[in-house]
Design a protein around this motif. Structure first.
Motif, short mmCIF file in Angstrom:
data_model
loop_
_atom_site.label_atom_id
_atom_site.label_comp_id
_atom_site.label_asym_id
_atom_site.label_seq_id
_atom_site.Cartn_x
_atom_site.Cartn_y
_atom_site.Cartn_z
N VAL A 19 48.51 70.44 29.97
CA VAL A 19 47.79 71.29 29.02
C VAL A 19 48.38 72.69 29.05
O VAL A 19 48.42 73.35 30.08
CB VAL A 19 46.30 71.35 29.37
CG1 VAL A 19 45.56 72.25 28.39
CG2 VAL A 19 45.71 69.96 29.38
N LEU A 21 48.62 76.66 28.44
CA LEU A 21 47.60 77.69 28.63
C LEU A 21 48.17 79.01 28.15
O LEU A 21 49.18 79.47 28.65
CB LEU A 21 47.22 77.78 30.11
CG LEU A 21 46.18 78.82 30.45
CD1 LEU A 21 44.85 78.43 29.86
CD2 LEU A 21 46.07 78.94 31.95
N ILE A 34 50.97 80.18 31.02
CA ILE A 34 51.73 79.14 31.72
C ILE A 34 51.02 77.82 31.55
O ILE A 34 49.91 77.74 31.02
CB ILE A 34 51.84 79.45 33.22
CG1 ILE A 34 50.44 79.58 33.82
CG2 ILE A 34 52.66 80.69 33.45
CD1 ILE A 34 50.44 79.79 35.31
N SER A 35 51.65 76.81 32.02
CA SER A 35 50.99 75.51 32.05
C SER A 35 49.80 75.57 32.98
O SER A 35 49.78 76.34 33.94
CB SER A 35 51.96 74.44 32.53
OG SER A 35 53.03 74.31 31.62
N LYS A 36 48.84 74.74 32.71
CA LYS A 36 47.64 74.76 33.51
C LYS A 36 47.92 74.18 34.89
O LYS A 36 48.36 73.04 35.01
CB LYS A 36 46.53 73.97 32.84
CG LYS A 36 45.25 73.94 33.67
CD LYS A 36 44.13 73.31 32.91
CE LYS A 36 42.93 73.07 33.82
NZ LYS A 36 42.55 74.28 34.53
N GLN A 37 47.65 74.96 35.86
CA GLN A 37 47.85 74.50 37.23
C GLN A 37 46.49 74.12 37.80
O GLN A 37 45.58 74.95 37.88
CB GLN A 37 48.47 75.62 38.06
CG GLN A 37 48.71 75.26 39.50
CD GLN A 37 49.33 76.42 40.25
OE1 GLN A 37 50.16 77.13 39.70
NE2 GLN A 37 48.92 76.61 41.48
N GLU A 38 46.35 72.89 38.17
CA GLU A 38 45.03 72.41 38.58
C GLU A 38 44.66 72.87 39.98
O GLU A 38 43.52 73.20 40.25
CB GLU A 38 45.02 70.88 38.53
CG GLU A 38 45.29 70.30 37.16
CD GLU A 38 44.13 70.46 36.21
OE1 GLU A 38 43.06 70.84 36.69
OE2 GLU A 38 44.29 70.20 35.01
N TRP A 39 45.60 72.83 40.86
CA TRP A 39 45.29 73.21 42.23
C TRP A 39 46.58 73.48 43.00
O TRP A 39 47.68 73.18 42.53
CB TRP A 39 44.48 72.12 42.95
CG TRP A 39 44.95 70.71 42.76
CD1 TRP A 39 44.40 69.77 41.93
CD2 TRP A 39 46.04 70.04 43.41
NE1 TRP A 39 45.07 68.60 42.01
CE2 TRP A 39 46.08 68.72 42.92
CE3 TRP A 39 46.97 70.43 44.36
CZ2 TRP A 39 47.03 67.80 43.34
CZ3 TRP A 39 47.92 69.51 44.78
CH2 TRP A 39 47.95 68.21 44.27
N ALA A 40 46.41 74.03 44.17
CA ALA A 40 47.53 74.22 45.07
C ALA A 40 47.10 73.75 46.45
O ALA A 40 45.93 73.91 46.83
CB ALA A 40 47.94 75.68 45.12
N GLU A 41 48.00 73.17 47.16
CA GLU A 41 47.68 72.74 48.52
C GLU A 41 48.42 73.62 49.52
O GLU A 41 49.59 73.94 49.34
CB GLU A 41 48.06 71.27 48.72
CG GLU A 41 47.08 70.35 48.02
CD GLU A 41 47.28 68.89 48.40
OE1 GLU A 41 48.31 68.56 48.99
OE2 GLU A 41 46.38 68.09 48.07
#
Lengths: 210, 82
Positions: A19, A21, A34-41
């Motif tokens: 998606v 953004l 930017i592109s939607k970044q869902e999470w980071a680990e």
């Protein structure tokens, strides 16, 4: 994506959806289009073996049987604004190593095996055997005056009793209420605020496995 | 006011946490990145901070710096202007 530079922790992966953004310039900087970044680990520089050793040593070499080891994460606004208060904190709803203390927003409805949960308002909604001192039990109904939560439909009530040598805590009167047993003797305002706004919602069906 | 702009989740580790505990972070803000947040972590043993890791990095009350990570905001579509 790899390679975020972190002090003491390493970002090992992120999830980026397809998606796109992009917001108007008054909302965010163009760089955040930017592109939607869902999470980071993040990988913390501590592992289970080190925790086991450090925890056992802290208990005088007695091991960790019966102990509770929790991970607490905190996020604060940049030190560029030294007046900024702590904005969020998190304690793992499940222990890192053993045992359990927390009944948190994502936690309680899914712990049918551990907690006998019924959903009817005003009735017993949770029951969990917790070998903790009374001083560690907090009832979160004393919100900060400037950040008061919505009025509670029915206040929480904790009761405790001894059953077969274990302390049983019964929480009643829950409906969109947050229920938490803090694993510490002091009241943690930030943890409370974090938890409050992700209010615990009891399950709608009785899940009572005894 | 969003009280908890970032959420954390301790992830299961396939090797029992060897090599480092893994925490998944999500940005709960709608419009702004998490880049302005400084993360920190600590371990509690029976409610008391457990002193682990590099002593040189350790702060008050057992907190260790976790740096920051830029996670995009939650919104999934551009705002609608009328």
């Amino acid at each position: 994506m790899h390679g975020h530079s972190l002090e003491g922790a390493e970002a090992i992966s992120v999830c980026i959806s397809d998606v796109g953004l992009c917001f108007g310039p008054t909302m965010v900087r163009e760089s955040e289009c930017i592109s939607k970044q869902e999470w980071a680990e993040l990988r913390l520089p501590i592992d289970s073996a080190e925790l086991q050793a450090a925890g056992s040593q802290a208990r005088g070499g007695l091991g960790l049987t019966g102990a509770e080891v929790l991970l607490e994460m905190r996020a604060q606004l940049s030190t560029a604004m030294p007046w900024a208060p702590m904005v969020t904190t998190y304690t793992s709803p499940r222990p890192v190593l053993s045992g359990r203390f927390m009944m948190a927003e994502e936690h309680l409805p899914h712990r049918a095996a551990d907690a006998c949960v019924a959903a009817l308002q005003g009735h017993v909604v949770a029951e969990q055997q917790l070998p903790v001192p009374n001083s560690w039990i907090r009832e979160d109904d004393d919100a900060m005056p400037d950040q008061a939560p919505p009025p509670l439909a029915k206040p929480l009530h904790f009761s405790q009793e001894e059953r077969s040598g274990s302390k049983v805590i019964t929480v009643t009167g829950a409906n969109d209420l947050y229920v938490e047993v803090l694993p510490r003797p002091s009241f943690n305002t930030a943890l409370y605020k974090d938890a409050l706004w992700g209010a615990f919602k009891p399950p709608q069906a009785t899940v009572c496995t005894g | 006011m969003l009280q908890a702009p970032i959420s954390f989740e301790l992830k299961d580790s396939p090797n029992g946490g060897l090599g480092g505990l893994i925490v998944r972070a999500r940005n709960k803000n709608t419009f702004v990145s998490s880049a302005n947040l400084l993360l920190s972590w600590r371990v509690l043993l029976d409610g008391v901070p457990l002193l682990v890791g590099d002593p040189a990095q350790r702060g008050l009350a057992g907190w260790y710096p976790g740096g920051s990570v830029a996670i995009a905001p939650q919104a999934t579509s551009p705002p609608q202007y009328h």
